[in-house]
Design a protein around this motif. Structure first.
Motif, mmCIF file in Angstrom:
data_model
loop_
_atom_site.group_PDB
_atom_site.id
_atom_site.type_symbol
_atom_site.label_atom_id
_atom_site.label_comp_id
_atom_site.label_asym_id
_atom_site.label_seq_id
_atom_site.Cartn_x
_atom_site.Cartn_y
_atom_site.Cartn_z
ATOM 1 N N THR A 31 0.836 -1.207 0.000
ATOM 2 C CA THR A 31 0.000 0.000 0.000
ATOM 3 C C THR A 31 0.868 1.253 0.000
ATOM 4 O O THR A 31 0.595 2.212 -0.734
ATOM 5 C CB THR A 31 -0.930 0.016 1.231
ATOM 6 N N ILE A 32 1.911 1.258 0.810
ATOM 7 C CA ILE A 32 2.806 2.421 0.874
ATOM 8 C C ILE A 32 3.414 2.701 -0.495
ATOM 9 O O ILE A 32 3.454 3.849 -0.962
ATOM 10 C CB ILE A 32 3.924 2.195 1.917
ATOM 11 N N LEU A 33 3.878 1.652 -1.152
ATOM 12 C CA LEU A 33 4.499 1.830 -2.467
ATOM 13 C C LEU A 33 3.471 2.306 -3.495
ATOM 14 O O LEU A 33 3.740 3.209 -4.300
ATOM 15 C CB LEU A 33 5.137 0.512 -2.909
ATOM 16 N N GLN A 34 2.289 1.726 -3.454
ATOM 17 C CA GLN A 34 1.236 2.116 -4.396
ATOM 18 C C GLN A 34 0.824 3.577 -4.204
ATOM 19 O O GLN A 34 0.706 4.334 -5.177
ATOM 20 C CB GLN A 34 0.014 1.208 -4.206
ATOM 21 N N GLU A 35 0.606 3.974 -2.962
ATOM 22 C CA GLU A 35 0.161 5.343 -2.688
ATOM 23 C C GLU A 35 1.244 6.363 -3.029
ATOM 24 O O GLU A 35 0.951 7.479 -3.462
ATOM 25 C CB GLU A 35 -0.259 5.476 -1.224
ATOM 26 N N SER A 36 2.502 5.984 -2.853
ATOM 27 C CA SER A 36 3.616 6.869 -3.221
ATOM 28 C C SER A 36 3.619 7.124 -4.725
ATOM 29 O O SER A 36 3.811 8.255 -5.180
ATOM 30 C CB SER A 36 4.953 6.249 -2.801
ATOM 31 N N ALA A 37 3.407 6.058 -5.485
ATOM 32 C CA ALA A 37 3.380 6.194 -6.943
ATOM 33 C C ALA A 37 2.200 7.054 -7.386
ATOM 34 O O ALA A 37 2.333 7.905 -8.272
ATOM 35 C CB ALA A 37 3.307 4.810 -7.591
ATOM 36 N N LYS A 38 1.047 6.843 -6.769
ATOM 37 C CA LYS A 38 -0.131 7.652 -7.111
ATOM 38 C C LYS A 38 0.138 9.128 -6.838
ATOM 39 O O LYS A 38 -0.263 9.998 -7.614
ATOM 40 C CB LYS A 38 -1.345 7.188 -6.301
ATOM 41 N N LYS A 39 0.808 9.394 -5.730
ATOM 42 C CA LYS A 39 1.128 10.780 -5.388
ATOM 43 C C LYS A 39 2.016 11.407 -6.460
ATOM 44 O O LYS A 39 1.774 12.529 -6.907
ATOM 45 C CB LYS A 39 1.830 10.853 -4.032
ATOM 46 N N MET A 40 3.053 10.677 -6.870
ATOM 47 C CA MET A 40 3.971 11.203 -7.876
ATOM 48 C C MET A 40 3.276 11.428 -9.219
ATOM 49 O O MET A 40 3.668 12.295 -9.996
ATOM 50 C CB MET A 40 5.149 10.246 -8.060
ATOM 51 N N LEU A 41 2.235 10.647 -9.472
ATOM 52 C CA LEU A 41 1.481 10.790 -10.717
ATOM 53 C C LEU A 41 0.429 11.890 -10.639
ATOM 54 O O LEU A 41 -0.211 12.219 -11.631
ATOM 55 C CB LEU A 41 0.799 9.459 -11.068
ATOM 56 N N GLY A 42 0.235 12.445 -9.437
ATOM 57 C CA GLY A 42 -0.754 13.502 -9.271
ATOM 58 C C GLY A 42 -2.174 12.983 -9.140
ATOM 59 O O GLY A 42 -3.136 13.726 -9.330
ATOM 60 N N ARG A 43 -2.316 11.699 -8.809
ATOM 61 C CA ARG A 43 -3.640 11.112 -8.628
ATOM 62 C C ARG A 43 -4.074 11.227 -7.164
ATOM 63 O O ARG A 43 -3.262 11.511 -6.288
ATOM 64 C CB ARG A 43 -3.624 9.634 -9.032
ATOM 65 N N ALA A 44 -5.356 10.984 -6.922
ATOM 66 C CA ALA A 44 -5.843 10.955 -5.540
ATOM 67 C C ALA A 44 -5.090 9.868 -4.788
ATOM 68 O O ALA A 44 -4.904 8.761 -5.296
ATOM 69 C CB ALA A 44 -7.342 10.664 -5.526
ATOM 70 N N ASN A 45 -4.630 10.186 -3.580
ATOM 71 C CA ASN A 45 -3.836 9.226 -2.827
ATOM 72 C C ASN A 45 -3.948 9.489 -1.330
ATOM 73 O O ASN A 45 -4.310 10.588 -0.903
ATOM 74 C CB ASN A 45 -2.374 9.293 -3.272
ATOM 75 N N LYS A 46 -3.630 8.486 -0.553
ATOM 76 C CA LYS A 46 -3.764 8.574 0.901
ATOM 77 C C LYS A 46 -2.685 9.442 1.534
ATOM 78 O O LYS A 46 -2.868 9.944 2.639
ATOM 79 C CB LYS A 46 -3.732 7.171 1.509
ATOM 80 N N MET A 47 -1.572 9.612 0.867
ATOM 81 C CA MET A 47 -0.494 10.424 1.435
ATOM 82 C C MET A 47 -0.876 11.901 1.472
ATOM 83 O O MET A 47 -0.734 12.565 2.498
ATOM 84 C CB MET A 47 0.792 10.220 0.643
ATOM 85 N N ASP A 48 -1.349 12.403 0.359
ATOM 86 C CA ASP A 48 -1.749 13.813 0.317
ATOM 87 C C ASP A 48 -2.919 14.090 1.251
ATOM 88 O O ASP A 48 -2.963 15.128 1.916
ATOM 89 C CB ASP A 48 -2.123 14.215 -1.114
ATOM 90 N N SER A 49 -3.881 13.167 1.308
ATOM 91 C CA SER A 49 -5.039 13.382 2.183
ATOM 92 C C SER A 49 -4.621 13.340 3.654
ATOM 93 O O SER A 49 -5.120 14.120 4.472
ATOM 94 C CB SER A 49 -6.130 12.347 1.903
ATOM 95 N N SER A 50 -3.680 12.458 3.997
ATOM 96 C CA SER A 50 -3.189 12.395 5.380
ATOM 97 C C SER A 50 -2.407 13.656 5.736
ATOM 98 O O SER A 50 -2.541 14.195 6.838
ATOM 99 C CB SER A 50 -2.291 11.164 5.568
ATOM 100 N N TRP A 51 -1.590 14.127 4.803
ATOM 101 C CA TRP A 51 -0.800 15.336 5.029
ATOM 102 C C TRP A 51 -1.715 16.549 5.223
ATOM 103 O O TRP A 51 -1.484 17.382 6.102
ATOM 104 C CB TRP A 51 0.134 15.562 3.851
ATOM 105 N N LYS A 52 -2.760 16.621 4.426
ATOM 106 C CA LYS A 52 -3.716 17.721 4.539
ATOM 107 C C LYS A 52 -4.406 17.693 5.899
ATOM 108 O O LYS A 52 -4.549 18.725 6.565
ATOM 109 C CB LYS A 52 -4.758 17.624 3.418
#
Length: 316
Positions: free
Chosen positions: A172-193
């Protein structure tokens, strides 16, 4: 380089696709010597300034010949950068659905399925280079290691549920990191917000992230040293806010958790650490002098990928 996963996943495995992309990625990167080409581009700029001023004679002929050669170098650099952008996007796209072909767990390791190709160290080096600008042949988590050997899980062999839980967590961590780099909706950006919505929690999170683990008392002591004058005026309220921050950081609404409690001690999770590295560094904009040019190039590639994905989404 665009790969239609839907058309070929039935013919080749995830492992084979990312390995091929990783080889292409490193071949392209080897073809770009940042320092050398930057020097040639600066030389071209100086030559063109002289030509624009109308300098003549044999020197002009020599400079025009050199300018043409350097323009070819510059064009190749630009073409290679575009190619790297596309390959990077494909690697991230595959990683956003990270699904390696694995065998059953043995001796603490999910080895890659022996009937198929193993994921290479080149892939892990490529994805860590893209994410952190620090290529590494393995990805280390608190309870797992991803490498060309497989995915090693730190859990009792008899506890299959615990092992599967860790496997799910790190993928999950690896997947969400990739989504973030692609500019897609992801759990990392939502958690940071969500984290930044609470100043106290954000401050506590950053202090915890700078330490392996801390108790409330240790955290209070650190804060007392750093914010002594301020705390001295509102001691009770200050400590109360610290407790509130820790409760906020460990409540069940986080998915995955940024901070976990172990007895009376608190520690930032792997997910929280990656959130800080990817989201925090993005906001700080701080860079060491060493490798600034390469980081700048990587940032441009990432921005290109994000813009490309946003534009593609708009036209769907």
């Amino acid at each position: 380089m665009v790969i239609d996963r839907g058309a070929i996943m039935t013919q080749v495995t995830f492992n084979e696709i990312v390995n091929a992309l990783a080889v292409k990625y490193w071949d392209l990167k080897k073809g770009i010597d940042v320092n050398e080409t930057d020097g040639k581009i600066k030389e071209l700029e100086e030559i063109e300034k002289l030509l624009d001023k109308g300098i003549g004679g044999k020197l002009r002929s020599q400079l025009e010949e050199e300018a043409n050669r350097l323009r070819t170098v510059k064009a190749k650099r630009e073409d290679a950068s575009i190619d790297i952008s596309h390959v990077t996007s494909e690697l991230l796209d595959m990683t956003s659905d990270f699904a390696p072909s694995l065998d059953q767990r043995k001796d603490g390791i999910y080895h890659y399925d022996s009937e198929y190709e193993s994921i290479s160290a080149q892939y892990y080096m490529a994805i860590t280079d893209i994410l952190f600008n620090k290529p590494k042949p393995a990805i280390q988590f608190k309870n797992a290691i991803m490498s060309s050997k497989g995915i090693e899980i730190n859990a009792p062999d008899a506890n299959n549920l615990a092992a599967l839980s860790v496997l799910n967590y790190v993928t999950t961590i690896l997947q969400e990191s990739a989504k973030k780099m692609l500019g897609r909706a992801n759990k990392m950006d939502s958690s940071w917000k969500r984290l930044k919505e609470k100043d106290y929690a954000f401050d506590v999170f950053r202090r915890l992230n700078s330490n392996s683990e801390m108790s409330l008392k240790e955290l209070q002591d650190v804060c007392s040293r750093e914010d002594g004058e301020y705390k001295g005026r509102i001691t009770d309220l200050y400590d109360e806010r610290l407790e509130e921050a820790l409760k906020y950081l460990t409540e069940d609404k986080w998915d995955p958790y940024l901070v976990e409690k172990y007895g009376d001690r608190y520690a930032v999770t792997d997910f929280g650490r990656w959130v800080q590295m990817l989201c925090g560094s993005e906001e700080s904009g701080n860079e060491d002098d060493e490798g600034v040019e390469e980081k700048s190039t990587l940032r441009k590639i990432t921005e290109f990928i994000r813009k490309h994905n946003v534009d593609r989404t708009k036209h769907k």
